[in-house]
Write an enzyme that holds these catalytic residues in place. Structure first.
Site, PDB file in Angstrom:
ATOM      1  N   CYS A   1       0.851  -1.148  -0.128  1.00  0.00           N
ATOM      2  CA  CYS A   1      -0.004  -0.112  -0.005  1.00  0.00           C
ATOM      3  C   CYS A   1       0.849   1.386  -0.144  1.00  0.00           C
ATOM      4  O   CYS A   1       1.575   1.600  -1.055  1.00  0.00           O
ATOM      5  CB  CYS A   1      -0.999  -0.040   1.032  1.00  0.00           C
TER       6      CYS A   1
ATOM      7  N   HIS B   1      -3.518  -5.691   2.451  1.00  0.00           N
ATOM      8  CA  HIS B   1      -3.225  -5.819   3.967  1.00  0.00           C
ATOM      9  C   HIS B   1      -3.834  -7.098   4.373  1.00  0.00           C
ATOM     10  O   HIS B   1      -4.077  -7.964   3.493  1.00  0.00           O
ATOM     11  CB  HIS B   1      -3.754  -4.888   4.744  1.00  0.00           C
TER      12      HIS B   1
END
Ligand code: GLN
Length: 245
Positions: A97, A198
């Site tokens: 990310c 994630h």
């Protein structure tokens, strides 16, 4: 680069004080444990943002972060230069990310300005529309990598465009991934990887941790492990995501 079999595997977690959202620390635990279960000695080093990044690691992990910590992390990583040295030394780098966006050419920071990344991946990130990309993701990993279906959780505003120097890490079945609407998720080339997942992603997809270890060791295969709990987690998350859809 030293041989991790003899020198021990040097596992570097980059900037836990700035880049570690949504359980990304779990990625470090998973790589370390799976290496140790294969009989490797692992030297884990957590490098805070006020410390220099060693250029001699074998595997570097970078997590996600909110917009301001992401800008600070990019500034410090650019100034430090260690990660770029490590990449040039042939280190394996796996980023999530905000970490993924920082490895690219540039992203839009918390001040709405274009912020330079490290240029280790041929990707460029911009701000997405009003809607953040949030939720569970299911995706098929690039065939070249020989990995099972990717499961993860995304929460990002940024949208990432891939250049010709990288391949998409995966193609989404559910969720947004890079957010460009073309179905791509993450990017990779050689030994450098970026993903929006994630979860932590390596707990949900331990085969990716094994891929990083194989690359670092130059090994074709690793001894199999008892993945009962990983498999149970995968099954549960994939079923939950499919139900939500
Ligand atoms: N701040 C970045 C974005 O919103 C990355 C977020 C994250 O790492 N979860 O796009």
């Amino acid at each position: 680069m030293t041989n991790p079999q003899t020198s021990g595997l040097r596992l570097i977690w980059v900037y836990p004080d700035l880049l570690s959202t949504y359980g990304d620390q779990g990625n470090v635990l998973v790589v370390k444990r799976r290496a140790e279960q294969r009989g490797l000695h692992v030297e884990r080093q957590d490098v805070r943002s006020d410390q220099p990044i060693p250029a001699t690691g074998h595997i570097y992990l970078i997590g996600g972060g909110e917009d301001r910590p992401q800008r600070l992390a990019a500034e410090r990583l650019r100034r430090d230069g260690g990660l770029t040295h490590a990449a040039n030394n042939g280190a394996v780098i796996f980023s999530v990310c905000a970490g993924y966006q920082i490895l690219g050419h540039e992203f839009v920071n918390d001040l709405g300005q274009r912020e330079a990344g490290l240029g280790l991946l041929d990707v460029t990130s911009v701000r997405g529309g009003a809607e953040r990309c949030v939720g569970d993701v299911l995706a098929d990993v690039d065939d070249h990598l020989g990995l099972p279906q990717l499961t993860g959780f995304e929460n990002h505003q940024g949208v990432t465009h891939l250049g010709p120097g990288v391949r998409p890490f995966a193609r989404v079945r559910m969720g947004n991934g890079n957010g460009t609407g073309d179905g791509t998720e993450g990017a990779w080339r050689d030994r450098v990887f970026g993903t929006y997942m994630h979860g932590p992603v390596l707990a949900r997809n331990p085969q990716i941790a094994d891929l990083l270890l194989r690359l670092a060791l130059g090994a074709g295969a690793l001894s199999p492990l008892n993945d009962q709990w990983f498999d149970a987690l995968r099954t549960e998350r994939i079923a939950a995501a499919t139900r939500e859809a």
